[in-house]
Structure formats: C-alpha cells, structure tokens
Design a protein around this motif. Structure first.
Motif, PDB file in Angstrom:
ATOM      1  N   VAL A  89      11.440  11.976  -5.382  1.00 28.56           N
ATOM      2  CA  VAL A  89      11.539  12.176  -3.930  1.00 28.56           C
ATOM      3  C   VAL A  89      10.384  11.479  -3.211  1.00 28.56           C
ATOM      4  O   VAL A  89      10.578  10.873  -2.152  1.00 28.56           O
ATOM      5  CB  VAL A  89      11.565  13.682  -3.607  1.00 28.56           C
ATOM      6  CG1 VAL A  89      11.494  13.910  -2.101  1.00 28.56           C
ATOM      7  CG2 VAL A  89      12.818  14.328  -4.174  1.00 28.56           C
ATOM      8  N   LEU A  90       9.192  11.542  -3.803  1.00 28.12           N
ATOM      9  CA  LEU A  90       8.032  10.886  -3.190  1.00 28.12           C
ATOM     10  C   LEU A  90       8.246   9.383  -3.069  1.00 28.12           C
ATOM     11  O   LEU A  90       8.030   8.795  -1.993  1.00 28.12           O
ATOM     12  CB  LEU A  90       6.778  11.176  -4.027  1.00 28.12           C
ATOM     13  CG  LEU A  90       5.506  10.444  -3.596  1.00 28.12           C
ATOM     14  CD1 LEU A  90       5.040  10.927  -2.224  1.00 28.12           C
ATOM     15  CD2 LEU A  90       4.388  10.637  -4.629  1.00 28.12           C
ATOM     16  N   PHE A  91       8.705   8.736  -4.160  1.00 27.36           N
ATOM     17  CA  PHE A  91       8.903   7.292  -4.126  1.00 27.36           C
ATOM     18  C   PHE A  91      10.029   6.900  -3.175  1.00 27.36           C
ATOM     19  O   PHE A  91       9.923   5.904  -2.461  1.00 27.36           O
ATOM     20  CB  PHE A  91       9.196   6.768  -5.538  1.00 27.36           C
ATOM     21  CG  PHE A  91       7.970   6.438  -6.332  1.00 27.36           C
ATOM     22  CD1 PHE A  91       7.325   5.235  -6.156  1.00 27.36           C
ATOM     23  CD2 PHE A  91       7.454   7.340  -7.252  1.00 27.36           C
ATOM     24  CE1 PHE A  91       6.181   4.917  -6.875  1.00 27.36           C
ATOM     25  CE2 PHE A  91       6.316   7.040  -7.976  1.00 27.36           C
ATOM     26  CZ  PHE A  91       5.677   5.833  -7.792  1.00 27.36           C
ATOM     27  N   ILE A 137       0.834  -1.199   0.000  1.00 26.29           N
ATOM     28  CA  ILE A 137       0.000   0.000   0.000  1.00 26.29           C
ATOM     29  C   ILE A 137       0.872   1.253   0.000  1.00 26.29           C
ATOM     30  O   ILE A 137       0.578   2.237  -0.686  1.00 26.29           O
ATOM     31  CB  ILE A 137      -0.951   0.003   1.214  1.00 26.29           C
ATOM     32  CG1 ILE A 137      -2.067  -1.029   0.999  1.00 26.29           C
ATOM     33  CG2 ILE A 137      -1.547   1.388   1.434  1.00 26.29           C
ATOM     34  CD1 ILE A 137      -3.000  -1.167   2.179  1.00 26.29           C
ATOM     35  N   GLY A 138       1.965   1.235   0.753  1.00 27.45           N
ATOM     36  CA  GLY A 138       2.848   2.395   0.780  1.00 27.45           C
ATOM     37  C   GLY A 138       3.419   2.718  -0.576  1.00 27.45           C
ATOM     38  O   GLY A 138       3.437   3.876  -1.010  1.00 27.45           O
ATOM     39  N   VAL A 139       3.886   1.700  -1.283  1.00 27.20           N
ATOM     40  CA  VAL A 139       4.456   1.920  -2.617  1.00 27.20           C
ATOM     41  C   VAL A 139       3.363   2.280  -3.610  1.00 27.20           C
ATOM     42  O   VAL A 139       3.545   3.157  -4.473  1.00 27.20           O
ATOM     43  CB  VAL A 139       5.219   0.662  -3.079  1.00 27.20           C
ATOM     44  CG1 VAL A 139       5.737   0.843  -4.500  1.00 27.20           C
ATOM     45  CG2 VAL A 139       6.371   0.364  -2.130  1.00 27.20           C
ATOM     46  N   GLU A 140       2.202   1.642  -3.504  1.00 31.11           N
ATOM     47  CA  GLU A 140       1.125   1.893  -4.449  1.00 31.11           C
ATOM     48  C   GLU A 140       0.545   3.292  -4.300  1.00 31.11           C
ATOM     49  O   GLU A 140       0.015   3.852  -5.262  1.00 31.11           O
ATOM     50  CB  GLU A 140       0.011   0.850  -4.269  1.00 31.11           C
ATOM     51  CG  GLU A 140       0.405  -0.547  -4.699  1.00 31.11           C
ATOM     52  CD  GLU A 140       0.823  -0.606  -6.162  1.00 31.11           C
ATOM     53  OE1 GLU A 140       0.155   0.033  -7.001  1.00 31.11           O
ATOM     54  OE2 GLU A 140       1.822  -1.277  -6.461  1.00 31.11           O
ATOM     55  N   PHE A 141       0.628   3.874  -3.102  1.00 30.06           N
ATOM     56  CA  PHE A 141       0.139   5.248  -2.948  1.00 30.06           C
ATOM     57  C   PHE A 141       0.955   6.200  -3.819  1.00 30.06           C
ATOM     58  O   PHE A 141       0.412   7.128  -4.433  1.00 30.06           O
ATOM     59  CB  PHE A 141       0.212   5.680  -1.486  1.00 30.06           C
ATOM     60  CG  PHE A 141      -0.223   7.102  -1.261  1.00 30.06           C
ATOM     61  CD1 PHE A 141      -1.549   7.467  -1.438  1.00 30.06           C
ATOM     62  CD2 PHE A 141       0.693   8.068  -0.889  1.00 30.06           C
ATOM     63  CE1 PHE A 141      -1.960   8.778  -1.248  1.00 30.06           C
ATOM     64  CE2 PHE A 141       0.296   9.384  -0.695  1.00 30.06           C
ATOM     65  CZ  PHE A 141      -1.034   9.732  -0.859  1.00 30.06           C
ATOM     66  N   GLY A 142       2.260   5.974  -3.874  1.00 33.19           N
ATOM     67  CA  GLY A 142       3.094   6.791  -4.759  1.00 33.19           C
ATOM     68  C   GLY A 142       2.705   6.619  -6.217  1.00 33.19           C
ATOM     69  O   GLY A 142       2.658   7.596  -6.983  1.00 33.19           O
TER      70      GLY A 142
END
Length: 324
Positions: free
Chosen positions: A298-300, A250-255
């Motif tokens: 930067v976000l990822f 979920i953390g990676v998919e939000f990016g």
C-alpha cells in the motif's frame, strides 16, 4: 487530468488486490509455525488444538477470505508470538522506522542536491571529480559493511556515538521520537548516515545528470542572452526543471528506505519494523509478516500515485499529453 487520476486510482486498487493474493499464498505455503510455537514434548491432541486456535486447519482459500474480511475491517489477525493484533504490534514499531527513513532522506537531499549541482555546473573541476568518485563508493560499498565500520570507528575506537538502540525519546503527538532529545539524536546519527549513503549517491548523480542536460537547453541560453545573473538562472530555471526527475525518484526511494531498512536496523539494533519483520520471519509469525508486506504494498502504491500527480503538476507536458 481528473480522468487520469481516476484511471491511476483504479490501477492502484487492482495492484493491491493482486498483491494480497500473492503475499498471502506466498507466506502461508512456507514452513509450519506450530513446529516453532508448541513445546516439542506436546502430544497430538495439543498440536491439533493449537492448529485449530490459529485457524490453520482450514483450507488455504478459506483462510484467505477470512484474512480479506479482517483487512476490510482493519484487522490483519493476531500475532502468533505476541498474542496481540498484528497491526498494533507493527504500528508500535513504525514510528522508529519512519524517523530513521525520514532522517536518511533529509541527509540524502541536503547533501546530494547541492553536491550534484556543483558537480554539474563545474564538471571539470578537481572538487567535482572528487565528488563523483565519492559517489561511486556510495554505490559500491555494502550497507552492512559500512554500518559495521561506523560502529567500529565512531562507537568502539573513538567512543563518540552509541552503537545501538534509540536512546532517550520525547513525546510529540502521542508518539515517542528520538530526534527531540540530544541523546536520541546521538543514537540516530549513525544508522541514519548508514541508510542514507546509497540514496545520497543516487540523488547526487541524478542531480548532476539533470544539470548537464538542462544547461544546453535553449531557454537557458535565452535567459543568459537577456542578461540574467547566473545565480538567478540556476535558482529559477535550472533548479525548477531539475526537481521534476528528482521528486519522482525521491518519492519512490522513500518507500524503499522504509521497506529495506532491515539491514541497518539489525546492525544498529534499532527497534523499528525492519528488526520486527526479521524476528517474525524466524518465528514464522505469519500475521506479522503478511501485515507488514501488505503495508509496504500500500505504501509503494500510494507513493507512486502521489509521485504521478506531482509529476503531472510539475511538468506541463505531461498534462498536455494526458488531455490529448
């Protein structure tokens, strides 16, 4: 654990520096924005003045160092089209994209985790098979086609929901949000559902696989042997261990929801960063494109760092391995 966090921070900084070089060179070797921005009837002197004004007369390495110096001071350069700081233009559109991405992620979690747990706990039931069949459609159907079908059915044929724009907004913390008004929610629903379709299927199947992997474990058998109720076993033992891979994904998919919302924003004319970047690419507005790509990098990097830390906190085995 502290040493592991410091090591990940250093790695993240190296990734960001490397990406600044790749992004800047990749964007600046494509096309000539002067051909789009200047009047076709302009003479050579006018073209030369515009090129000098935009800083395009300098060597590429000199442009890069000017760019890096500006970034260190929070300046990504001025937009060629809007004649304003590129970062300001992006930050104006960013709340709309964040709102859309968060709404899609909430939908994916609220729908995907319960359905995935049900399908994992009762894999042979007809409802579970129906759920898994639906998840295949979620993976297979193209986002742009689903978006067009949503507009055709719910906006054109039934007239229940609007097909474009953010609708009425309300201010919170100095930012305009659509979810605070009823009209804004009506405008938000279709694009959020469209963006959440793939992620819902992903969370659902991940949750189901996690449940089926956890149920045969010895600690589940031990909990049942102790006489614990099935509901408590599911809530305390299954769900807690299930969150480890789910939080990571979920953390990676939000990016990716923020970075790849371009199609949904274009279909529903949602005034976010995705639509801005498409317009900027068409106009060869390099400062906007570079600033957007760097923000995504930067976000990822930050999301991966946060996920690594959360994974370490959730799974004691990772902490033990890092200490060893």
């Amino acid at each position: 654990m502290f040493a592991s966090i410091v090591r990940r921070l250093i790695q993240a900084l190296f990734v960001i520096v490397a990406m600044t070089i790749i992004v800047f060179i990749g964007v600046n070797v494509i096309g000539n924005p002067v051909d789009i921005l200047i009047n076709p009837d302009a003479n050579q002197a006018e073209r030369a003045r515009l090129i000098a004004h935009l800083g395009l007369d300098k060597p590429l390495w000199d442009q890069y160092f000017v760019f890096v110096t500006g970034v260190l001071h929070g300046n990504f350069g001025n937009s060629f089209v809007y004649s304003r700081p590129a970062l300001d233009v992006i930050l104006e559109r960013l709340p709309a994209t964040i709102e859309l991405a968060v709404s899609a992620l909430v939908i994916a979690i609220v729908i995907g985790i319960p359905l995935g747990m049900y399908a994992g706990l009762r894999p042979r039931s007809p409802i579970s098979r129906l759920i898994m069949t639906g998840s295949i459609f979620g993976f297979s159907l193209p986002t742009f086609w689903v978006g067009l079908m949503f507009i055709l059915i719910f906006a054109v044929q039934l007239g229940w929901l609007p097909s474009n724009g953010r609708g009425q907004t309300a201010e919170l913390f100095g930012v305009q949000w659509s979810f605070l008004t009823l009209d804004g929610l009506r405008h938000l629903l279709l694009p959020a559902l469209n963006l959440a379709l793939f992620k819902t299927s992903l969370v659902l199947r991940l949750t189901r696989a996690g449940v089926q992997e956890i149920l045969p474990q010895e600690y589940i058998k031990f909990a049942r042997a102790k006489g614990l109720r099935e509901g408590r076993i599911v809530r305390v033992h299954v769900l807690k261990n299930l969150l480890i891979p789910v939080v990571t994904v979920i953390g990676v998919e939000f990016g990716s929801l923020i970075a790849f919302s371009v199609v949904t924003e274009s279909i529903f004319a949602w005034p976010g960063v995705g639509k801005l970047i498409i317009d900027s690419i068409q106009m060869l507005d390099r400062p906007i494109v570079v600033a957007y790509l760097m923000m995504m990098v930067v976000l990822f990097v930050c999301l991966n760092f946060i996920v690594d830390v959360l994974y370490t906190l959730l799974d004691p085995r990772v902490r033990i391995g890092a200490e060893g």
